[in-house]
Design a protein around this motif. Structure first.
Motif, PDB file in Angstrom:
ATOM      1  N   ILE A  91       0.918  -1.217   0.023  1.00  0.00           N
ATOM      2  CA  ILE A  91       0.000   0.012  -0.043  1.00  0.00           C
ATOM      3  C   ILE A  91       0.842   1.233  -0.055  1.00  0.00           C
ATOM      4  O   ILE A  91       0.709   2.312  -0.699  1.00  0.00           O
ATOM      5  N   GLU A  92       1.994   1.214   0.928  1.00  0.00           N
ATOM      6  CA  GLU A  92       2.758   2.479   0.871  1.00  0.00           C
ATOM      7  C   GLU A  92       3.592   2.935  -0.554  1.00  0.00           C
ATOM      8  O   GLU A  92       3.397   3.917  -1.040  1.00  0.00           O
ATOM      9  N   ALA A  93       3.851   1.855  -1.385  1.00  0.00           N
ATOM     10  CA  ALA A  93       4.399   2.175  -2.815  1.00  0.00           C
ATOM     11  C   ALA A  93       3.079   2.554  -3.369  1.00  0.00           C
ATOM     12  O   ALA A  93       3.532   3.590  -4.143  1.00  0.00           O
ATOM     13  N   CYS A  94       1.988   2.193  -3.293  1.00  0.00           N
ATOM     14  CA  CYS A  94       1.044   2.733  -4.135  1.00  0.00           C
ATOM     15  C   CYS A  94       0.481   4.146  -3.725  1.00  0.00           C
ATOM     16  O   CYS A  94       0.387   4.981  -4.822  1.00  0.00           O
ATOM     17  N   VAL A  95       0.693   4.518  -2.567  1.00  0.00           N
ATOM     18  CA  VAL A  95       0.175   5.709  -2.181  1.00  0.00           C
ATOM     19  C   VAL A  95       1.481   6.612  -2.648  1.00  0.00           C
ATOM     20  O   VAL A  95       1.190   7.774  -3.205  1.00  0.00           O
ATOM     21  N   ARG A  96       2.498   6.322  -2.421  1.00  0.00           N
ATOM     22  CA  ARG A  96       3.700   7.060  -3.027  1.00  0.00           C
ATOM     23  C   ARG A  96       3.778   7.400  -4.742  1.00  0.00           C
ATOM     24  O   ARG A  96       3.618   8.414  -4.730  1.00  0.00           O
ATOM     25  N   GLU A  97       3.428   6.377  -5.377  1.00  0.00           N
ATOM     26  CA  GLU A  97       3.388   6.512  -6.660  1.00  0.00           C
ATOM     27  C   GLU A  97       2.128   7.418  -6.957  1.00  0.00           C
ATOM     28  O   GLU A  97       2.422   8.391  -8.031  1.00  0.00           O
ATOM     29  N   ASN A  98       1.304   7.343  -6.394  1.00  0.00           N
ATOM     30  CA  ASN A  98       0.192   8.273  -6.500  1.00  0.00           C
ATOM     31  C   ASN A  98       0.268   9.846  -6.318  1.00  0.00           C
ATOM     32  O   ASN A  98      -0.298  10.669  -6.891  1.00  0.00           O
ATOM     33  N   GLU A 144       3.230  11.067  -6.179  1.00  0.00           N
ATOM     34  CA  GLU A 144       4.293  11.402  -7.304  1.00  0.00           C
ATOM     35  C   GLU A 144       3.498  11.698  -8.661  1.00  0.00           C
ATOM     36  O   GLU A 144       3.815  12.959  -9.097  1.00  0.00           O
ATOM     37  N   ALA A 145       2.460  11.091  -8.948  1.00  0.00           N
ATOM     38  CA  ALA A 145       1.783  11.522 -10.029  1.00  0.00           C
ATOM     39  C   ALA A 145       0.892  12.597  -9.829  1.00  0.00           C
ATOM     40  O   ALA A 145       0.706  13.774 -10.917  1.00  0.00           O
ATOM     41  N   TYR A 146       0.309  13.046  -8.445  1.00  0.00           N
ATOM     42  CA  TYR A 146      -0.497  14.318  -8.505  1.00  0.00           C
ATOM     43  C   TYR A 146       0.374  15.410  -8.319  1.00  0.00           C
ATOM     44  O   TYR A 146      -0.039  16.446  -8.893  1.00  0.00           O
ATOM     45  N   PHE A 147       1.703  15.385  -7.883  1.00  0.00           N
ATOM     46  CA  PHE A 147       2.576  16.604  -8.142  1.00  0.00           C
ATOM     47  C   PHE A 147       2.821  16.785  -9.503  1.00  0.00           C
ATOM     48  O   PHE A 147       3.326  18.109  -9.835  1.00  0.00           O
ATOM     49  N   ARG A 148       3.157  15.756 -10.133  1.00  0.00           N
ATOM     50  CA  ARG A 148       3.364  15.969 -11.780  1.00  0.00           C
ATOM     51  C   ARG A 148       2.148  16.575 -12.326  1.00  0.00           C
ATOM     52  O   ARG A 148       2.457  17.598 -13.073  1.00  0.00           O
ATOM     53  N   ASP A 149       0.912  16.093 -12.006  1.00  0.00           N
ATOM     54  CA  ASP A 149      -0.177  16.752 -12.621  1.00  0.00           C
ATOM     55  C   ASP A 149      -0.369  18.139 -12.153  1.00  0.00           C
ATOM     56  O   ASP A 149      -0.992  18.824 -13.080  1.00  0.00           O
ATOM     57  N   LEU A 150       0.105  18.370 -10.961  1.00  0.00           N
ATOM     58  CA  LEU A 150       0.008  19.979 -10.478  1.00  0.00           C
ATOM     59  C   LEU A 150       0.729  20.847 -11.449  1.00  0.00           C
ATOM     60  O   LEU A 150       0.369  22.174 -11.485  1.00  0.00           O
TER      61      LEU A 150
END
Length: 77
Positions: free
Chosen positions: A6-13, A15-21
Motif C-alpha cells: 500500500i505504501e508504494a501505491c500511495v507514494r506513486e500516486n 508523485e503523479a499528483y505533484f506531476r499533474d499539478l
C-alpha cells in the motif's frame, strides 16, 4: 504477480499528483488524502466484518461512535 505494498501505491500516486499539478502549489493535501483513503478502508472493513460496527470499530482501533460518524460522513449508512 505480487501486489504492491500500500505504501508504494500511495507514494506513486502522490508523485503523479505533484506531476499533474504542473508546478502549482498543493492545498489541503492531508485532508484530501485522508478522505480518499478512509472511505475504501471503511467499505472493506465493513464488508469483512459483515456489517458489524462493533467488530469493525475494534479492528480499526476506534470507538464505535467514531466509526458510525465516519460511516455517515462518507454516506456509507
Amino acid at each position: 504477480m505480487t501486489p504492491k505494498p500500500i505504501e508504494a501505491c500511495v507514494r506513486e500516486n502522490l508523485e503523479a499528483y505533484f506531476r499533474d499539478l504542473g508546478g502549482e502549489a498543493p492545498h489541503s493535501m492531508h485532508e484530501m488524502l485522508i478522505r480518499l483513503v478512509e472511505k475504501p478502508l471503511l467499505e472493506v472493513v465493513m464488508q469483512h466484518s459483515e456489517g458489524n460496527q462493533s467488530k469493525a470499530a475494534e479492528w480499526l482501533g476506534i470507538n464505535r461512535n467514531t466509526l458510525r460518524r465516519k460511516l455517515v460522513e462518507h454516506k456509507l449508512i
